[in-house]
Design a protein around this motif. Structure first.
Motif, PDB file in Angstrom:
ATOM      1  N   ASP A  34      40.335  73.372  40.517  1.00 19.05           N
ATOM      2  CA  ASP A  34      40.832  72.946  41.820  1.00 19.05           C
ATOM      3  C   ASP A  34      41.822  71.791  41.723  1.00 19.05           C
ATOM      4  N   LEU A  35      42.963  71.975  42.389  1.00 18.31           N
ATOM      5  CA  LEU A  35      43.960  70.909  42.446  1.00 18.31           C
ATOM      6  C   LEU A  35      43.382  69.685  43.152  1.00 18.31           C
ATOM      7  N   ALA A  36      42.689  69.911  44.265  1.00 19.57           N
ATOM      8  CA  ALA A  36      42.021  68.846  45.004  1.00 19.57           C
ATOM      9  C   ALA A  36      40.536  69.163  45.037  1.00 19.57           C
ATOM     10  N   PRO A  37      39.701  68.395  44.360  1.00 13.37           N
ATOM     11  CA  PRO A  37      38.262  68.685  44.342  1.00 13.37           C
ATOM     12  C   PRO A  37      37.695  68.718  45.756  1.00 13.37           C
ATOM     13  N   PRO A  38      36.762  69.630  46.022  1.00 12.53           N
ATOM     14  CA  PRO A  38      36.187  69.717  47.367  1.00 12.53           C
ATOM     15  C   PRO A  38      35.328  68.501  47.696  1.00 12.53           C
ATOM     16  N   LEU A  39      35.131  68.276  48.985  1.00 13.36           N
ATOM     17  CA  LEU A  39      34.278  67.185  49.431  1.00 13.36           C
ATOM     18  C   LEU A  39      32.808  67.565  49.263  1.00 13.36           C
ATOM     19  N   ASN A  40      31.975  66.577  48.904  1.00 12.02           N
ATOM     20  CA  ASN A  40      30.535  66.822  48.961  1.00 12.02           C
ATOM     21  C   ASN A  40      30.030  66.441  50.347  1.00 12.02           C
ATOM     22  N   ALA A  41      28.751  66.615  50.599  1.00 11.32           N
ATOM     23  CA  ALA A  41      28.209  66.394  51.944  1.00 11.32           C
ATOM     24  C   ALA A  41      28.420  64.955  52.410  1.00 11.32           C
ATOM     25  N   ARG A  42      28.200  63.999  51.532  1.00  8.22           N
ATOM     26  CA  ARG A  42      28.365  62.594  51.925  1.00  8.22           C
ATOM     27  C   ARG A  42      29.832  62.300  52.236  1.00  8.22           C
ATOM     28  N   GLN A  43      30.737  62.791  51.390  1.00  7.52           N
ATOM     29  CA  GLN A  43      32.166  62.564  51.630  1.00  7.52           C
ATOM     30  C   GLN A  43      32.615  63.210  52.938  1.00  7.52           C
ATOM     31  N   ALA A  44      32.108  64.412  53.229  1.00  4.25           N
ATOM     32  CA  ALA A  44      32.470  65.091  54.473  1.00  4.25           C
ATOM     33  C   ALA A  44      31.962  64.313  55.680  1.00  4.25           C
ATOM     34  N   ALA A  45      30.761  63.748  55.565  1.00  2.00           N
ATOM     35  CA  ALA A  45      30.207  62.963  56.670  1.00  2.00           C
ATOM     36  C   ALA A  45      31.052  61.714  56.920  1.00  2.00           C
ATOM     37  N   ILE A  46      31.434  61.040  55.843  1.00  2.00           N
ATOM     38  CA  ILE A  46      32.245  59.825  55.984  1.00  2.00           C
ATOM     39  C   ILE A  46      33.615  60.160  56.545  1.00  2.00           C
ATOM     40  N   GLU A  47      34.218  61.216  56.035  1.00  2.00           N
ATOM     41  CA  GLU A  47      35.572  61.575  56.463  1.00  2.00           C
ATOM     42  C   GLU A  47      35.583  62.058  57.911  1.00  2.00           C
TER      43      GLU A  47
ATOM     44  N   GLY B 185      39.547  79.689  55.129  1.00  2.00           N
ATOM     45  CA  GLY B 185      39.173  79.139  53.835  1.00  2.00           C
ATOM     46  C   GLY B 185      40.346  79.009  52.891  1.00  2.00           C
ATOM     47  N   SER B 186      41.159  80.069  52.799  1.00  2.00           N
ATOM     48  CA  SER B 186      42.336  80.005  51.923  1.00  2.00           C
ATOM     49  C   SER B 186      43.399  79.079  52.502  1.00  2.00           C
ATOM     50  N   CYS B 187      43.570  79.112  53.819  1.00  2.00           N
ATOM     51  CA  CYS B 187      44.568  78.229  54.424  1.00  2.00           C
ATOM     52  C   CYS B 187      44.212  76.763  54.219  1.00  2.00           C
ATOM     53  N   ALA B 188      42.914  76.442  54.207  1.00  2.00           N
ATOM     54  CA  ALA B 188      42.496  75.067  53.948  1.00  2.00           C
ATOM     55  C   ALA B 188      42.934  74.614  52.564  1.00  2.00           C
ATOM     56  N   ARG B 189      43.077  75.561  51.647  1.00  2.00           N
ATOM     57  CA  ARG B 189      43.451  75.239  50.275  1.00  2.00           C
ATOM     58  C   ARG B 189      44.960  75.228  50.065  1.00  2.00           C
ATOM     59  N   VAL B 190      45.686  76.133  50.730  1.00  2.00           N
ATOM     60  CA  VAL B 190      47.110  76.294  50.423  1.00  2.00           C
ATOM     61  C   VAL B 190      48.043  75.800  51.526  1.00  2.00           C
ATOM     62  N   CYS B 191      47.512  75.552  52.729  1.00  2.00           N
ATOM     63  CA  CYS B 191      48.365  75.132  53.834  1.00  2.00           C
ATOM     64  C   CYS B 191      48.945  73.745  53.557  1.00  2.00           C
TER      65      CYS B 191
ATOM     66  N   ILE C 241      42.042  66.527  56.858  1.00  2.00           N
ATOM     67  CA  ILE C 241      41.729  67.706  57.663  1.00  2.00           C
ATOM     68  C   ILE C 241      41.580  68.953  56.800  1.00  2.00           C
ATOM     69  N   GLY C 242      42.487  69.135  55.853  1.00  2.00           N
ATOM     70  CA  GLY C 242      42.423  70.323  55.003  1.00  2.00           C
ATOM     71  C   GLY C 242      41.118  70.392  54.226  1.00  2.00           C
ATOM     72  N   LEU C 243      40.699  69.284  53.649  1.00  2.00           N
ATOM     73  CA  LEU C 243      39.461  69.273  52.872  1.00  2.00           C
ATOM     74  C   LEU C 243      38.242  69.448  53.771  1.00  2.00           C
ATOM     75  N   LEU C 244      38.292  68.914  54.994  1.00  2.00           N
ATOM     76  CA  LEU C 244      37.193  69.116  55.931  1.00  2.00           C
ATOM     77  C   LEU C 244      37.110  70.576  56.370  1.00  2.00           C
ATOM     78  N   GLN C 245      38.252  71.203  56.574  1.00  2.00           N
ATOM     79  CA  GLN C 245      38.249  72.628  56.931  1.00  2.00           C
ATOM     80  C   GLN C 245      37.664  73.446  55.801  1.00  2.00           C
ATOM     81  N   ARG C 246      38.044  73.116  54.584  1.00  2.00           N
ATOM     82  CA  ARG C 246      37.479  73.820  53.424  1.00  2.00           C
ATOM     83  C   ARG C 246      35.965  73.596  53.361  1.00  2.00           C
ATOM     84  N   TYR C 247      35.528  72.379  53.605  1.00  2.00           N
ATOM     85  CA  TYR C 247      34.101  72.081  53.548  1.00  2.00           C
ATOM     86  C   TYR C 247      33.328  72.948  54.535  1.00  2.00           C
ATOM     87  N   ALA C 248      33.840  73.057  55.757  1.00  2.00           N
ATOM     88  CA  ALA C 248      33.148  73.838  56.783  1.00  2.00           C
ATOM     89  C   ALA C 248      33.026  75.303  56.369  1.00  2.00           C
ATOM     90  N   VAL C 249      34.130  75.895  55.917  1.00  2.00           N
ATOM     91  CA  VAL C 249      34.110  77.321  55.568  1.00  2.00           C
ATOM     92  C   VAL C 249      33.289  77.566  54.305  1.00  2.00           C
TER      93      VAL C 249
END
Length: 455
Positions: free
Chosen positions: A24-37, A86-92, A115-123
């Motif tokens: 991954d070019l940008a590592p995904p958020l974990n649960a704690r990071q998603a909550a903070i963000e 899911g893909s748009c969260a990664r490439v948009c 926003i992009g990483l949060l969208q990826r987290y949700a999906v």
């Protein structure tokens, strides 16, 4: 095709180590990071991030759902507007869309909500017992879709939701289009494009038939006669020409062909890799090509563009990725001559320096050579002229090298619609193609209903 590079050496690293270069070019958020963000979002009324989203996702709402730990609610809100969320969260290119207009850019922190990483987290973290969308009552109508890329898949899913049956015809061996064959491997990892398609097909009522090529074993006239409507999501399959002698020489090929081979390769160590490579272009495909060939082991990668950095269609973020991967970037230079050895193979390229003369770009007459074992052109793509060999498709009105459509994605041929990269409106973005497919599906549905009511 990539076979023209088979005389080049292979990477020195084993496949397992090379695969580590394409995580991954940008590592995904974990649960704690998603909550903070998600807590950073101000949940603006009439949020600018939602207004600028090409697929009309209610950004503030899905982020609030993440903050409230309602992950399924967040994912459903995203997918209702963008089934390929899911893909748009990664490439948009969120850096020039939703994140660029985030109000947090202008406070003391000066950093947008991710926003992009949060969208990826949700999906990525949704857990539905069954597909979150149900089909409406069957209409008895069947629609043909040509092209199983983002536009075609989005159109198919929305039509299936509305109660229609859909048959998708795809020229490649797998569905996915750009997401499967044309995106940098480090942007869509772990076979995500196919996993997303598997999820999309759970709606039911969609059949995908591969190795079906318009103008060859598939005729638009037949589709028009056999189906209640036809949607063309053809993409742009033909790479533009440089217009230089030697363009077909071994060692010079379209970047998209190499990217496709890289994405489909089971063994990265079996790919031909030049020690010195030139990439010609200024868009995200050029950046993807340059970065990936460097990560495969090329010793020197030079990206060349005829204008300046500010005119590049690749975002500043993408340009920084190239620089971080030791890609040499030369601007204000245009290809003049392909340099070949005695056997007709590429040894480099001669460039002419350019400058602006008033509002016109012009050569200065000063030239320089760049040595290379391979040259990859990423100067844009156009509608494949082979498609227009189909007798009925040749009747489609064109705008430049794209298909002309009205505001509801209707072509000049009744019952035939088109969307995605092959049509004139909008930008060549995955998220824009998804929106085209969704809106075209709504138009097809409305037109079919009006015909029923008129009868």
């Amino acid at each position: 095709m990539i076979e023209s590079l088979n005389y080049l050496p292979h990477p020195t690293l084993p496949n397992e180590e090379l695969a580590g270069h394409f995580t991954d070019l940008a590592p995904p958020l974990n649960a704690r990071q998603a909550a903070i963000e998600s807590a950073r979002c101000l949940y603006c009324y009439d949020a600018p991030c939602s207004r600028i989203c090409p697929s009309e996702i209610d950004v503030a709402s899905f982020i609030r759902n993440i903050h409230d730990k309602n992950i399924n609610g967040a994912a459903a809100g995203i997918l209702k507007q963008n089934i390929l969320g899911g893909s748009c969260a990664r490439v948009c290119p969120t850096e020039i869309l939703c994140e660029d207009v985030c109000v947090r850019n202008h406070d003391a922190e000066g950093q947008p909500v991710k926003i992009g990483l949060l969208q990826r987290y949700a999906v990525d973290h949704m857990h539905f017992a069954q597909h979150p969308f149900r089909r409406a009552a069957a209409t008895g109508k069947t629609i043909a879709i040509v092209g199983a890329g983002p536009a075609g898949l989005s159109c198919a899913h929305r039509l299936a939701m509305l109660g229609h049956d859909v048959v998708v015809f795809e020229k490649e061996g797998k569905a996915g289009g750009l997401n499967e064959y044309g995106i940098a491997k480090y942007k869509l990892t772990d076979d995500f494009a196919q996993k997303e398609i598997d999820f999309l097909l759970q709606i039911g009522g969609i059949e995908i038939r591969c190795r079906q090529v318009l103008g060859e074993n598939l005729q638009l006239r037949d589709l028009h006669a056999q189906y209640d409507a036809v949607f063309l999501g053809l993409g742009l399959g033909a790479s533009r020409k440089l217009g230089l002698t030697g363009e077909d020489a071994p060692g010079l090929l379209a970047a998209v062909d190499y990217i496709s081979a890289l994405r489909q390769a089971d063994d990265l160590a079996a790919l031909p890799v030049p020690k010195r490579a030139i990439v010609i272009g200024a868009g995200n495909t050029a950046i993807d090509m340059a970065v990936q060939i460097q990560r495969l082991g090329a010793e020197e990668v030079t990206l060349v563009y005829r204008r300046g950095f500010d005119a590049m269609t690749a975002t500043h973020h993408e340009q920084e990725i190239a620089k971080a991967n030791q890609v040499r970037m030369l601007t204000w230079a245009q290809p003049q001559q392909v340099l070949l050895d005695s056997e007709g193979k590429v040894t480099g390229m001669r460039f002419e320096k350019t400058s602006m003369q008033g509002t016109r770009l012009a050569g200065t007459g000063e030239t320089f050579d760049v040595a290379a074992d391979a040259i990859f052109k990423a100067i844009g793509q156009s509608l494949d002229t082979e498609v227009l060999h189909d007798p009925m498709a040749s009747l489609l009105r064109r705008e430049g090298d794209k298909i002309a459509v009205d505001a509801l994605f209707r072509t000049v041929l009744p019952g035939i619609y088109a969307g995605g990269d092959c049509v004139a409106p909008g930008q060549d973005l995955t998220v824009q193609a998804v929106q085209h497919g969704k809106l075209a599906a709504l138009a097809i549905h409305a037109d079919l209903l009006s015909k029923v009511e008129a009868a």
